[in-house]
Design an enzyme around this catalytic site. Structure first.
Site, mmCIF file in Angstrom:
data_model
loop_
_atom_site.group_PDB
_atom_site.id
_atom_site.type_symbol
_atom_site.label_atom_id
_atom_site.label_comp_id
_atom_site.label_asym_id
_atom_site.label_seq_id
_atom_site.Cartn_x
_atom_site.Cartn_y
_atom_site.Cartn_z
ATOM 1 N N GLN A 1 24.650 54.400 102.445
ATOM 2 C CA GLN A 1 25.308 55.441 101.652
ATOM 3 C C GLN A 1 25.580 55.067 100.187
ATOM 4 O O GLN A 1 25.328 55.868 99.291
ATOM 5 C CB GLN A 1 26.628 55.818 102.318
ATOM 6 C CG GLN A 1 27.406 56.902 101.579
ATOM 7 C CD GLN A 1 28.680 57.242 102.302
ATOM 8 O OE1 GLN A 1 28.666 57.909 103.325
ATOM 9 N NE2 GLN A 1 29.794 56.775 101.779
ATOM 10 N N GLU B 1 28.013 61.755 94.493
ATOM 11 C CA GLU B 1 29.035 61.038 93.720
ATOM 12 C C GLU B 1 28.512 60.588 92.364
ATOM 13 O O GLU B 1 29.146 59.772 91.689
ATOM 14 C CB GLU B 1 29.560 59.838 94.514
ATOM 15 C CG GLU B 1 30.258 60.259 95.800
ATOM 16 C CD GLU B 1 30.997 59.116 96.483
ATOM 17 O OE1 GLU B 1 30.980 57.984 95.976
ATOM 18 O OE2 GLU B 1 31.592 59.368 97.546
ATOM 19 N N ASP C 1 28.062 50.199 100.749
ATOM 20 C CA ASP C 1 28.730 50.913 101.835
ATOM 21 C C ASP C 1 27.625 51.418 102.755
ATOM 22 O O ASP C 1 26.926 52.372 102.435
ATOM 23 C CB ASP C 1 29.580 52.077 101.312
ATOM 24 C CG ASP C 1 30.328 52.801 102.438
ATOM 25 O OD1 ASP C 1 30.176 52.378 103.617
ATOM 26 O OD2 ASP C 1 31.046 53.782 102.161
ATOM 27 N N GLU D 1 30.644 47.411 103.264
ATOM 28 C CA GLU D 1 31.570 48.327 103.927
ATOM 29 C C GLU D 1 30.910 48.945 105.153
ATOM 30 O O GLU D 1 29.719 49.265 105.121
ATOM 31 C CB GLU D 1 31.965 49.413 102.916
ATOM 32 C CG GLU D 1 32.978 50.436 103.413
ATOM 33 C CD GLU D 1 33.343 51.413 102.285
ATOM 34 O OE1 GLU D 1 33.329 51.011 101.100
ATOM 35 O OE2 GLU D 1 33.612 52.589 102.584
ATOM 36 N N ASP E 1 36.102 51.197 106.690
ATOM 37 C CA ASP E 1 36.450 52.542 106.182
ATOM 38 C C ASP E 1 36.577 53.483 107.384
ATOM 39 O O ASP E 1 37.678 53.644 107.932
ATOM 40 C CB ASP E 1 35.382 53.012 105.184
ATOM 41 C CG ASP E 1 35.554 54.464 104.772
ATOM 42 O OD1 ASP E 1 36.623 55.043 105.031
ATOM 43 O OD2 ASP E 1 34.613 55.047 104.186
ATOM 44 N N LYS F 1 42.242 55.385 101.888
ATOM 45 C CA LYS F 1 42.015 56.757 101.420
ATOM 46 C C LYS F 1 43.194 57.626 101.849
ATOM 47 O O LYS F 1 43.402 57.836 103.050
ATOM 48 C CB LYS F 1 40.749 57.323 102.054
ATOM 49 C CG LYS F 1 39.438 56.699 101.579
ATOM 50 C CD LYS F 1 38.291 57.162 102.468
ATOM 51 C CE LYS F 1 36.923 56.917 101.866
ATOM 52 N NZ LYS F 1 35.841 57.146 102.855
ATOM 53 N N ARG G 1 37.133 60.319 97.540
ATOM 54 C CA ARG G 1 36.182 60.846 98.524
ATOM 55 C C ARG G 1 34.938 61.367 97.811
ATOM 56 O O ARG G 1 34.924 61.506 96.592
ATOM 57 C CB ARG G 1 36.813 61.996 99.336
ATOM 58 C CG ARG G 1 38.081 61.648 100.078
ATOM 59 C CD ARG G 1 37.954 60.432 100.990
ATOM 60 N NE ARG G 1 36.934 60.500 101.996
ATOM 61 C CZ ARG G 1 37.137 60.643 103.316
ATOM 62 N NH1 ARG G 1 38.363 60.746 103.765
ATOM 63 N NH2 ARG G 1 36.131 60.633 104.166
ATOM 64 N N SER G 2 33.935 61.736 98.593
ATOM 65 C CA SER G 2 32.727 62.283 97.961
ATOM 66 C C SER G 2 32.987 63.673 97.380
ATOM 67 O O SER G 2 32.393 64.052 96.378
ATOM 68 C CB SER G 2 31.573 62.303 98.949
ATOM 69 O OG SER G 2 31.960 62.883 100.170
ATOM 70 N N LYS H 1 37.709 52.418 94.125
ATOM 71 C CA LYS H 1 36.371 52.964 94.378
ATOM 72 C C LYS H 1 36.426 54.482 94.215
ATOM 73 O O LYS H 1 37.126 55.144 94.985
ATOM 74 C CB LYS H 1 35.959 52.590 95.814
ATOM 75 C CG LYS H 1 34.621 53.149 96.261
ATOM 76 C CD LYS H 1 34.373 52.891 97.755
ATOM 77 C CE LYS H 1 33.021 53.439 98.166
ATOM 78 N NZ LYS H 1 32.843 53.547 99.621
HETATM 79 P P1 PGA Z 1 33.121 60.219 102.036
HETATM 80 O O1 PGA Z 1 32.412 58.912 101.517
HETATM 81 O O2 PGA Z 1 34.187 60.579 101.088
HETATM 82 O O3 PGA Z 1 32.018 61.231 102.121
HETATM 83 O O4 PGA Z 1 33.675 59.879 103.398
HETATM 84 C C1 PGA Z 1 33.110 57.841 100.934
HETATM 85 C C2 PGA Z 1 32.987 56.584 101.745
HETATM 86 O O5 PGA Z 1 32.376 56.562 102.825
HETATM 87 O O6 PGA Z 1 33.526 55.550 101.337
HETATM 88 ZN ZN ZN Z 2 32.788 54.335 103.263
#
Ligand code: PGA
Ligand code: ZN
Length: 433
Positions: A167, A209, A246, A289, A316, A341, A370-371, A392
């Protein structure tokens, strides 16, 4: 003392960086201070996260948030009116009690986190302080450590239609002297990576992102290209600027089996752990991650045993900002750092408890956006105010990302001589020959 009694809570539907509806909460105190916050939204979510309440149905692909807004208006607002916004723990306890579920499913984690963060903003405003300063309390008068930014260069996984399986292909700057310099260096790497993609005829815009769209033959090519971009930008890879991944393996792993679409290969737990360890051995990687799926604590422990002396292993989806899960992971030696988060937890108090649990267990902490994001910069203030190790928030493009990097620049500048930066002490491999 300013009067931070909550007089009014307003909920508003606004739009996020993917053009999806989201929840904004606005808390007004008796003294007239206003605090505002917007809930973000993930795409690669862990199953243990606080529930992001969506309406379903046909409007906006079922993603409307009218139910969450109604929960704020009809239940949360009357329940917390008259409480002190400065009493975050009592306020959040009231939200948790009112919701009554283990995962904020009834009111919606998007409703509770927006209100919880808005109350913190209102309190800081009532005291005439920036949020980070209010959160830091007395500690803010001495040296303040700025977090190390962790910045995406290539997007992938659920943020790029699974064009590659991994990712986030990110950089960190362990050799930088301060936050601003880490951004300068990252900007050069981002440009160099874009130039490499263009030269190869593979530049096709950006992922969710803001990282370059990942046109690669296999996952490892993306890692190698990033290492090359670091060198092309003029930095010593692994020393001044290093790679952080990640993997977000929950997206392609289940029951100890890992299925990579791009590489057209299936791996069992042991093979996949070895594959990840191989990348860490061959490339200047200092942090990984979610190398294994959320349902694979044994795999996480296996990776940590294999690479933990050279790279951080970050949880995560595996930890979902839960103090209890972090404590269990520490006992199992399943990872060495925790992503934090706020919307995974659903209130600021639970988010802080998760960060404290990680710190108490000797884990590194990474406050994360977040994304699906907006102009909201609360996470930056949490990272500084709570003295997290890293921050991050995605890539080095698109204003929902840049708003956060820029806010950190303002904070660092305002600190002047009191600002500290400990980038060189965060990763386990540093100082090794
Ligand atoms: P997400 O991705 O906000 O889509 O969950 C961020 C991450 O995985 O760190
Ligand atoms: Zn993550």
């Amino acid at each position: 003392m300013p009067d931070s009694t909550i007089r009014h809570v307003h909920a508003r539907r606004v739009w996020d960086s993917r053009g999806r509806p989201t929840v904004e909460a606005e808390v007004t105190t008796a003294g007239g201070a206003v605090g505002r916050a917007i809930a973000p939204a993930g795409a690669s979510t862990g199953s243990g996260e606080a529930v992001d309440r969506r309406d379903g149905g046909t409007a906006f692909g079922g993603l409307d948030v009218r139910g969450a807004l109604a929960a704020i208006r009809d239940e949360i607002a009357p329940a917390i009116a008259g409480m002190d916004a400065a009493g975050q723990a009592a306020l959040d306890a009231r939200l948790i009690e009112l919701d009554g579920t283990a995962n904020k499913a009834r009111l919606g984690g998007n409703a509770t986190i927006a209100v919880s963060m808005a109350a913190a903003h209102a309190t800081a405003a009532a005291h005439g302080l920036p949020l980070w300063r209010w959160l830091a309390g007395d500690g803010a008068d001495g040296p303040v450590v700025m977090p190390l930014p962790e910045i995406q260069i290539f997007g992938g996984g659920a943020h790029a239609d699974a064009r590659v399986d991994l990712q986030d292909f990110m950089v960190v700057c362990p050799g930088a002297e301060n936050f601003a310099q880490a951004l300068d260096w990252t900007a050069e790497v981002y440009r160099a990576a874009g130039a490499l993609m263009a030269a190869a005829g593979k530049r096709q815009g950006v992922a969710d992102e803001g990282g370059w769209w990942p046109v690669f033959a296999d996952n490892e090519e993306a890692i190698a290209t990033l290492a090359l971009a670091i060198e092309r930008a003029g930095f010593r890879a692994g020393e001044q600027v290093a790679i952080a991944l990640d993997v977000a393996a929950t997206q392609f792993g289940r029951d100890g089996a890992y299925r990579l679409r791009l590489d057209e290969r299936d791996y069992d737990r042991g093979e996949w752990a070895e594959r990840v360890a191989g990348w860490v051995a061959r490339h200047p990687i200092v942090s990984v991650e979610d190398p294994m799926a959320e349902d694979d604590p044994a795999g996480m422990a296996q990776v940590t045993a294999a690479i933990g002396d050279r790279a951080l292993v970050v949880g995560d989806d595996f930890l979902v900002t839960s103090a209890a899960r972090i404590e269990a992971a520490a006992r199992d030696r399943a990872c060495t750092a925790a992503l934090i988060k706020p919307n995974q937890a659903g209130t600021l108090t639970e988010t802080r408890a998760a960060l404290d649990a990680a710190r108490a267990a000797g884990m590194r902490t990474i406050v994360s956006a977040r994304s699906g994001e907006t102009e909201d910069v609360t996470v930056v203030h949490l990272a500084v105010g709570w003295q997290a190790d890293q921050l991050k928030v995605g890539s080095f493009a698109r204003s929902e990302r840049m708003a956060k990097w820029n806010e950190a620049l303002r904070i660092e500048e305002g600190l002047g001589e009191r600002a500290r930066f400990r980038a060189g002490q965060i990763f386990p491999g540093q100082g090794r020959p």
